[in-house]
Design a protein around this motif. Structure first.
Motif, PDB file in Angstrom:
ATOM      1  N   GLY A 646       0.981  -1.299   0.043  1.00 47.16           N
ATOM      2  CA  GLY A 646      -0.167  -0.127   0.025  1.00 47.16           C
ATOM      3  C   GLY A 646       0.796   1.365   0.039  1.00 47.16           C
ATOM      4  N   MET A 647       1.854   1.332   0.827  1.00 44.52           N
ATOM      5  CA  MET A 647       2.961   2.457   0.710  1.00 44.52           C
ATOM      6  C   MET A 647       3.439   2.550  -0.677  1.00 44.52           C
ATOM      7  SD  MET A 647       2.928   4.072   3.496  1.00 44.52           S
ATOM      8  CE  MET A 647       4.640   4.919   3.318  1.00 44.52           C
ATOM      9  N   GLN A 648       3.831   1.483  -1.318  1.00 46.65           N
ATOM     10  CA  GLN A 648       4.579   1.794  -2.606  1.00 46.65           C
ATOM     11  C   GLN A 648       3.338   2.229  -3.536  1.00 46.65           C
ATOM     12  OE1 GLN A 648       5.368  -2.581  -2.991  1.00 46.65           O
ATOM     13  NE2 GLN A 648       7.732  -1.884  -3.224  1.00 46.65           N
ATOM     14  N   ILE A 649       2.236   1.791  -3.364  1.00 47.89           N
ATOM     15  CA  ILE A 649       1.109   2.422  -4.215  1.00 47.89           C
ATOM     16  C   ILE A 649       0.857   3.944  -4.156  1.00 47.89           C
ATOM     17  CG2 ILE A 649      -1.307   2.205  -4.912  1.00 47.89           C
ATOM     18  CD1 ILE A 649      -1.111  -1.008  -4.338  1.00 47.89           C
ATOM     19  N   VAL A 650       0.861   4.126  -2.714  1.00 44.22           N
ATOM     20  CA  VAL A 650       0.744   5.712  -2.460  1.00 44.22           C
ATOM     21  C   VAL A 650       1.993   6.371  -3.099  1.00 44.22           C
ATOM     22  CG1 VAL A 650       0.796   7.212  -0.718  1.00 44.22           C
ATOM     23  CG2 VAL A 650      -0.746   5.046  -0.308  1.00 44.22           C
ATOM     24  N   LYS A 651       3.078   5.928  -2.918  1.00 44.06           N
ATOM     25  CA  LYS A 651       4.199   6.726  -3.498  1.00 44.06           C
ATOM     26  C   LYS A 651       4.115   6.682  -5.292  1.00 44.06           C
ATOM     27  CE  LYS A 651       7.412   4.573  -1.321  1.00 44.06           C
ATOM     28  NZ  LYS A 651       8.622   4.214  -0.545  1.00 44.06           N
ATOM     29  N   LYS A 652       3.297   5.520  -5.566  1.00 44.91           N
ATOM     30  CA  LYS A 652       3.215   5.509  -7.250  1.00 44.91           C
ATOM     31  C   LYS A 652       2.483   6.293  -7.801  1.00 44.91           C
ATOM     32  CE  LYS A 652       2.945   1.964 -10.785  1.00 44.91           C
ATOM     33  NZ  LYS A 652       3.171   0.705 -11.375  1.00 44.91           N
ATOM     34  N   HIS A 653       1.307   6.452  -7.034  1.00 48.32           N
ATOM     35  CA  HIS A 653      -0.044   7.122  -7.619  1.00 48.32           C
ATOM     36  C   HIS A 653      -0.510   8.366  -6.968  1.00 48.32           C
ATOM     37  CE1 HIS A 653      -1.499   3.395  -9.916  1.00 48.32           C
ATOM     38  NE2 HIS A 653      -0.799   2.870  -8.987  1.00 48.32           N
ATOM     39  N   TRP A 654       0.169   8.957  -5.951  1.00 45.40           N
ATOM     40  CA  TRP A 654      -0.191  10.064  -5.385  1.00 45.40           C
ATOM     41  C   TRP A 654      -0.589  11.169  -6.230  1.00 45.40           C
ATOM     42  CZ3 TRP A 654       1.794  14.923  -4.950  1.00 45.40           C
ATOM     43  CH2 TRP A 654       3.268  14.898  -5.153  1.00 45.40           C
ATOM     44  N   ARG A 655       0.105  11.240  -7.268  1.00 39.49           N
ATOM     45  CA  ARG A 655       0.091  12.478  -8.106  1.00 39.49           C
ATOM     46  C   ARG A 655      -1.129  12.368  -8.991  1.00 39.49           C
ATOM     47  NH1 ARG A 655       5.393  11.466  -7.956  1.00 39.49           N
ATOM     48  NH2 ARG A 655       6.836  13.156  -7.427  1.00 39.49           N
ATOM     49  N   ARG A 656      -1.675  11.109  -9.374  1.00 42.25           N
ATOM     50  CA  ARG A 656      -2.714  10.686  -9.938  1.00 42.25           C
ATOM     51  C   ARG A 656      -3.970  11.121  -9.213  1.00 42.25           C
ATOM     52  NH1 ARG A 656      -0.604   5.080 -12.613  1.00 42.25           N
ATOM     53  NH2 ARG A 656       1.414   5.716 -13.214  1.00 42.25           N
ATOM     54  N   LEU A 657      -3.936  10.987  -7.988  1.00 43.41           N
ATOM     55  CA  LEU A 657      -5.132  11.431  -7.108  1.00 43.41           C
ATOM     56  C   LEU A 657      -5.180  13.136  -7.182  1.00 43.41           C
ATOM     57  CD1 LEU A 657      -4.466   9.027  -4.014  1.00 43.41           C
ATOM     58  CD2 LEU A 657      -5.670   8.610  -6.087  1.00 43.41           C
ATOM     59  N   LEU A 658      -4.449  13.836  -7.702  1.00 40.49           N
ATOM     60  CA  LEU A 658      -4.659  15.189  -7.663  1.00 40.49           C
ATOM     61  C   LEU A 658      -5.711  15.757  -8.708  1.00 40.49           C
ATOM     62  CD1 LEU A 658      -0.781  16.495  -7.368  1.00 40.49           C
ATOM     63  CD2 LEU A 658      -2.644  16.136  -5.482  1.00 40.49           C
ATOM     64  N   PRO A 659      -6.223  16.781  -8.515  1.00 37.49           N
ATOM     65  CA  PRO A 659      -7.394  17.246  -9.528  1.00 37.49           C
ATOM     66  C   PRO A 659      -6.736  17.192 -10.699  1.00 37.49           C
ATOM     67  CG  PRO A 659      -7.756  18.534  -7.413  1.00 37.49           C
ATOM     68  CD  PRO A 659      -6.416  17.684  -7.112  1.00 37.49           C
ATOM     69  N   ASN A 660      -7.466  16.571 -11.783  1.00 41.04           N
ATOM     70  CA  ASN A 660      -7.270  16.512 -13.281  1.00 41.04           C
ATOM     71  C   ASN A 660      -6.022  15.875 -13.664  1.00 41.04           C
ATOM     72  OD1 ASN A 660      -9.603  18.547 -13.923  1.00 41.04           O
ATOM     73  ND2 ASN A 660      -8.368  20.230 -13.157  1.00 41.04           N
ATOM     74  N   ALA A 661      -5.574  15.133 -12.847  1.00 39.05           N
ATOM     75  CA  ALA A 661      -4.254  14.272 -13.229  1.00 39.05           C
ATOM     76  C   ALA A 661      -4.644  12.943 -13.966  1.00 39.05           C
ATOM     77  CB  ALA A 661      -3.359  14.193 -11.894  1.00 39.05           C
ATOM     78  N   SER A 662      -5.887  12.646 -13.620  1.00 38.96           N
ATOM     79  CA  SER A 662      -6.303  11.368 -14.392  1.00 38.96           C
ATOM     80  C   SER A 662      -8.013  11.429 -14.270  1.00 38.96           C
ATOM     81  CB  SER A 662      -5.853  10.080 -13.140  1.00 38.96           C
ATOM     82  OG  SER A 662      -6.810  10.279 -12.096  1.00 38.96           O
ATOM     83  N   ARG A 663      -8.407  10.522 -14.815  1.00 39.11           N
ATOM     84  CA  ARG A 663      -9.834  10.563 -14.931  1.00 39.11           C
ATOM     85  C   ARG A 663     -10.822   9.985 -13.952  1.00 39.11           C
ATOM     86  NH1 ARG A 663     -11.211   7.445 -20.737  1.00 39.11           N
ATOM     87  NH2 ARG A 663     -13.204   8.393 -20.142  1.00 39.11           N
ATOM     88  N   LEU A 664      -9.973  10.042 -12.577  1.00 35.14           N
ATOM     89  CA  LEU A 664     -10.742   9.731 -11.279  1.00 35.14           C
ATOM     90  C   LEU A 664     -11.737  10.806 -10.856  1.00 35.14           C
ATOM     91  CD1 LEU A 664      -7.822   8.529  -9.164  1.00 35.14           C
ATOM     92  CD2 LEU A 664      -9.513   7.077 -10.197  1.00 35.14           C
ATOM     93  N   THR A 665     -13.008  10.395 -10.594  1.00 34.62           N
ATOM     94  CA  THR A 665     -13.858  11.499 -10.156  1.00 34.62           C
ATOM     95  C   THR A 665     -13.497  11.958  -8.882  1.00 34.62           C
ATOM     96  OG1 THR A 665     -15.204   9.950  -8.921  1.00 34.62           O
ATOM     97  CG2 THR A 665     -15.668  10.069 -11.245  1.00 34.62           C
ATOM     98  N   SER A 666     -14.152  13.204  -8.376  1.00 37.74           N
ATOM     99  CA  SER A 666     -13.669  13.682  -7.053  1.00 37.74           C
ATOM    100  C   SER A 666     -13.962  12.651  -5.751  1.00 37.74           C
ATOM    101  CB  SER A 666     -14.493  14.796  -6.699  1.00 37.74           C
ATOM    102  OG  SER A 666     -15.829  14.843  -6.738  1.00 37.74           O
ATOM    103  N   GLY A 667     -15.213  11.939  -6.067  1.00 38.79           N
ATOM    104  CA  GLY A 667     -15.627  10.896  -5.159  1.00 38.79           C
ATOM    105  C   GLY A 667     -14.349   9.691  -5.004  1.00 38.79           C
ATOM    106  N   GLN A 668     -14.130   9.480  -6.092  1.00 39.12           N
ATOM    107  CA  GLN A 668     -12.960   8.444  -6.174  1.00 39.12           C
ATOM    108  C   GLN A 668     -11.740   8.713  -5.395  1.00 39.12           C
ATOM    109  OE1 GLN A 668     -13.021   7.624 -10.361  1.00 39.12           O
ATOM    110  NE2 GLN A 668     -14.048   5.584 -10.246  1.00 39.12           N
ATOM    111  N   ARG A 669     -11.342  10.019  -6.039  1.00 36.57           N
ATOM    112  CA  ARG A 669     -10.056  10.580  -5.254  1.00 36.57           C
ATOM    113  C   ARG A 669     -10.171  10.796  -3.809  1.00 36.57           C
ATOM    114  NH1 ARG A 669     -10.405  14.381  -9.720  1.00 36.57           N
ATOM    115  NH2 ARG A 669     -11.294  15.840  -8.105  1.00 36.57           N
ATOM    116  N   ARG A 670     -11.273  11.065  -3.149  1.00 33.27           N
ATOM    117  CA  ARG A 670     -11.549  11.400  -1.939  1.00 33.27           C
ATOM    118  C   ARG A 670     -11.294   9.721  -1.382  1.00 33.27           C
ATOM    119  NH1 ARG A 670     -15.592  10.937   1.656  1.00 33.27           N
ATOM    120  NH2 ARG A 670     -15.720  12.276   3.630  1.00 33.27           N
TER     121      ARG A 670
END
Length: 877
Positions: A646-670
């Motif tokens: 999980g820590m590895q995934i957080v370090k790998k994906h955290w930028r994609r959780l930022l607004p407009n960094a991926s196609r994730l919705t706000s609910g998914q990012r949250r």
């Protein structure tokens, strides 16, 4: 306006109104007698706010003159305790404002300084007509720095040199114990400080007058001055004596009025708060009538209310509203659901406002500052997690029913080809055969199964599987990869290369999973929606009946799949796990296929797919059952792998959780962001807080300093209460289990807190750790195992013993110490839970046969008891 918005607005308005009324109703007010004139005298220590006379720092004429001007409107006289370090100038400068002065000569074990003190005091009395007395020594007998005989000799020497009254300052009981001292002084300077005697605030004034009268009766005709009287405005309680802003104001004003009416001469301790007295108990800083900024702490007439109460209440209300805003994001909302969340938001707002008020109105220095700063930094994520859990609790208990939960039953219009991949690393052959047999029984006409034996050179593991695949027919492909990089992900990448070109759906199951024949028939139809990329079914286990420990493990797993996954699915934000999972091949290719960047390759790939806009679906129907970890050590190893991954995934994906960094919705990012914080953050911070609390115990227990404030310990207890309520309520509502099994699940969940915390620490420390296989299938059943929870047992035992020691040595029943002890006891529970499971694992009490035997004996002794107690679960065959 949407109905949900109207509900949210109405609830926020109602709860905010109730919150405001609560602050109004709880507002304290006192109306003690007015002070008709100035106070008789103040203890006077003219040092700047940042000075520390305990370190030998002196004062200046400018500081003294400013402080004389500050107290002159409120007192007729001042008393000093020393005549060196600049204090020899106080009498002269006080005369400029018409203040009388009682000069002090400090006595201790430094004889050279003592002589300078006496000489300066005598000189001040001779040169300044406003000097009305000299106090030789202060509580010298009480501190055992002088014998009565030594002190009497010094007093007589001073008396022979001056024409003003000479005395010494001692607590009232010392005067009664040493009548010979009374004969040597010109008047009795008695210190009456009921706080140190644990006297309740409402009895302080009458008790002090009684003591004064007792001294008069004991020494008739002798002038008596109450040379020290006061009450602290903040700090910890001492038995029934509770400091406080209102208590100080009411006691001091009432005493001054009574003393004036009775003609009692007195001196209040003290003029100013003294921030440097951080080690003089918890109250040493707060005896001043004026604060360290030379502002009067309470009015001398009229009603009294806490000076910052209104501002704190306003901040609490504003923060409560701010923290309530997330309720407006819900598209479906019930009033009860909103009320629970808004009440929790207002509680947090009130806590933060109270912390801010404490920081601004208290002298947070030294160890207290260290304690508060570190505690606040660590408590913030715990409070965030608490709000998240309250939201989840409110939504499940009072909100609308889930609407995205996949309910199988659709008739497929076609039968796309499914390729099932089963990676295996040193797995027991008989166990894997059962998995393959269950795949062969699947009710789906168009499938293939690829078995990938990786990094397992011993033919004992793979030869029986190769033969079994031949027996099962051409649909079963066997791959033996003796040496391949990338762990499980590497094996699955090779499987993709051998997948049939026409396979549209990839199914992944672990080597120990026996699948239901309806798995594909029920779930593959969901892929008829071309936007669906993932369909996930929960994990379950078929060997929970092996022992009490395994039963607890299984029920703990069930909580995640029946509670957390169902709620995350509402935002299309499920956590993909690498068994009982179906993925669209096209989505996998677009997301980059299996990656070895993390050791949780399944969650990593699933998140990558969702980030690219593919939909996911989840069902809580069980379509497969595997095997539980063999033992507690394997359970911990598995949880460490998940958390580290999980820590590895957080370090790998955290930028994609930022607004407009991926196609994730706000609910998914949250959901993804708070989900990681809720799990990894709460467990690691909880363990860190426990360790820091344990390290802080010697300072509290041995030195009696820097006891954590209640505003820091109460949140720990409150968060634990929310955790218990959240766990019990949601298990009761969502998980098909019994109360006894639920308790076992809670113990199992707590038992891996330290393991998760260590994984988070390892995630910062190590870039890549090897994939660790979870032992399953009882291959280690005959092995001798070390105790699997030694670190947890040591830490938990230390926390619990510290809590007991603090409680037993809390001689004055200080509330903060009791709360700290309670917090330590609560923090010990996860560590003790691990130790209990570690002990239980090697005990006969872990076996259901033992409990059946005990039940049989109880039935024989108490026949009626059998009808009232459930039978233990049967052991799985």
């Amino acid at each position: 306006m949407r109905p949900a918005v109207r509900v949210a607005a109405a609830v926020v308005a109602a709860v905010t109104s109730l919150h405001a009324f609560a602050w109004y109703a709880l507002r304290e007010q006192a109306s003690p007698p007015n002070v008709p004139d100035r106070f008789a005298s103040f203890s006077f220590a003219p040092y700047g706010r940042d000075a520390n006379p305990d370190k030998g720092e002196g004062t200046t004429e400018a500081q003294i003159r400013a402080d004389v001007a500050a107290v002159a409107p409120y007192t007729k006289a001042v008393r000093t305790y020393a005549s060196t370090g600049g204090l020899e100038n106080v009498a002269r400068l006080a005369s400029e404002k018409g203040l009388k002065t009682t000069v002090g000569a400090w006595l201790d074990e430094n004889e050279d300084r003592n002589e300078r003190e006496i000489a300066n005091a005598v000189e001040a009395a001779k040169k300044n007509s406003n000097v009305v007395g000299i106090v030789v020594g202060n509580e010298s007998i009480l501190r055992a720095e002088r014998t009565p005989e030594q002190l009497i000799q010094t007093i007589r020497r001073v008396k022979s040199q001056v024409n003003v009254p000479v005395t010494t300052g001692e607590t009232w009981d010392v005067w009664l114990e040493h009548p010979e001292l009374v004969s040597a002084v010109d008047y009795i300077a008695a210190h009456i400080l009921p706080y140190w005697e644990g006297v309740p605030a409402n009895e302080v004034v009458s008790r002090s007058i009684d003591i004064y009268n007792r001294l008069r009766a004991a020494f008739p005709g002798k002038r008596i001055v109450i040379a020290e009287f006061g009450w602290p405005s903040a700090g910890y309680n001492r038995d029934a004596a509770v400091p406080g802003e209102l208590e100080q104001a009411e006691i001091v004003r009432t005493f001054a009025a009574r003393a004036d009416a009775l003609g009692i001469d007195y001196n209040l301790i003290e003029a100013f708060d003294a921030p440097w007295k951080s080690f003089e108990g918890s109250v040493g800083q707060y005896w001043g009538v004026l604060d360290a900024n030379r502002e009067l702490k309470f009015p001398l007439s009229g009603p009294i209310t806490p000076s910052t109460y209104t501002a704190t209440a306003a901040i609490a209300l504003l923060l409560g509203i701010a923290f309530s805003l997330p309720v407006f994001r819900f598209s479906r909302l019930t009033s009860s659901q909103a009320a629970v969340m808004v009440v929790a938001a207002n509680i947090v707002g009130a806590w933060i406002a109270t912390v801010a008020d404490h920081w601004l109105t208290h002298y947070v220095v030294g160890g207290n500052k260290v304690t508060m700063v570190i505690s606040l930094v660590l408590l913030v994520p715990l409070v965030v997690v608490m709000l998240y859990r309250v939201e989840e609790l409110a939504t499940i208990a009072f909100g609308p029913r889930p609407k995205r939960l996949l309910k199988p039953g659709a008739t497929p219009s076609r039968a796309p080809k499914v390729s099932i991949h089963i990676p295996a690393y040193k797995e027991p052959p008989e166990m894997l055969k059962q998995t393959l047999d269950s795949v062969a029984r699947l009710d789906w006409p168009n499938l293939e199964c690829i078995v990938i034996i990786n990094n397992t050179p011993d033919p004992v593991f793979w030869e029986p599987i190769e033969e079994h695949c031949k027996l099962l027919g051409e649909r079963f492909k066997f791959l033996n990869l003796p040496k391949i990089a990338g762990f499980k992900a590497g094996a699955l990448r090779v499987a993709m290369e051998h997948t049939a070109p026409d396979a549209e759906i990839i199914g992944i199951i672990d080597a120990d999973y026996v699948v239901d024949q309806n798995w594909l028939r029920d779930l593959v139809p969901s892929f008829e929606d071309p936007t669906v990329g993932i369909v996930q079914a929960p994990q379950d286990h078929r060997d929970a009946g092996r022992s009490l420990m395994h039963e607890a493990m299984n029920t703990e797993y069930a909580g995640f799949f029946d509670i957390g996954m169902v709620q995350r699915n509402e935002q299309d934000a499920i956590v993909v796990h690498g068994t009982m999972c179906l993925m669209r091949r096209a989505a996998m290719v677009e997301a980059g296929d299996w990656s070895s960047d993390t050791i949780c390759e399944d969650t990593d790939l699933g998140l990558s797919i969702i980030e690219r806009g593919w939909k996911s679906h989840y069902t809580n129907e069980r379509y497969g059952r595997g095997l539980l970890p063999d033992d507690f050590a394997s359970f911990k190893k598995q949880r460490h792998r998940w958390a580290y991954g999980g820590m590895q995934i957080v370090k790998k994906h955290w930028r994609r959780l930022l607004p407009n960094a991926s196609r994730l919705t706000s609910g998914q990012r949250r959901e993804f962001a708070i989900g990681w914080v809720s799990w990894l953050g709460s467990e690691s911070v909880g363990a860190l807080v426990a360790l820091l609390s344990l390290l802080w115990v010697p300072f509290v227990l041995g030195l009696g300093i820097a006891v954590p404030q209640r505003i820091l310990t109460l949140p720990i207890l409150f968060c634990f209460g929310i955790y218990v309520l959240h766990f019990a309520a949601l298990y009761r509502l969502r998980v098909a289990t019994t109360p006894v099994r639920m308790i076992g699940a809670a113990i199992a969940a707590m038992a891996v807190q330290f393991t998760v915390a260590k994984a988070v620490y390892d995630g910062f420390r190590y870039k890549d750790l090897a994939f660790a296989r979870t032992a399953k299938g009882s291959w280690l059943s005959g092995a001798v195992r070390a105790f699997p929870a030694l670190p947890e047992a040591v830490i938990g035992g230390g926390l619990l013993l510290s809590a007991i020691a603090l409680r037993m040595t809390n001689w004055h029943d200080v509330v903060e110490i009791n709360l700290f002890a309670a917090a330590l006891a609560v923090q010990s529970l996860p560590f003790i839970a691990a130790a209990v499971i570690g002990w239980l694992e090697g005990s006969t009490l872990n076996e259901f046969a033992t409990w059946r035997s005990l039940r049989a004996r109880a039935v024989a002794l108490l026949p009626g008891w059998a009808r009232a107690t459930p039978r233990p679960p049967a052991i799985a065959e």
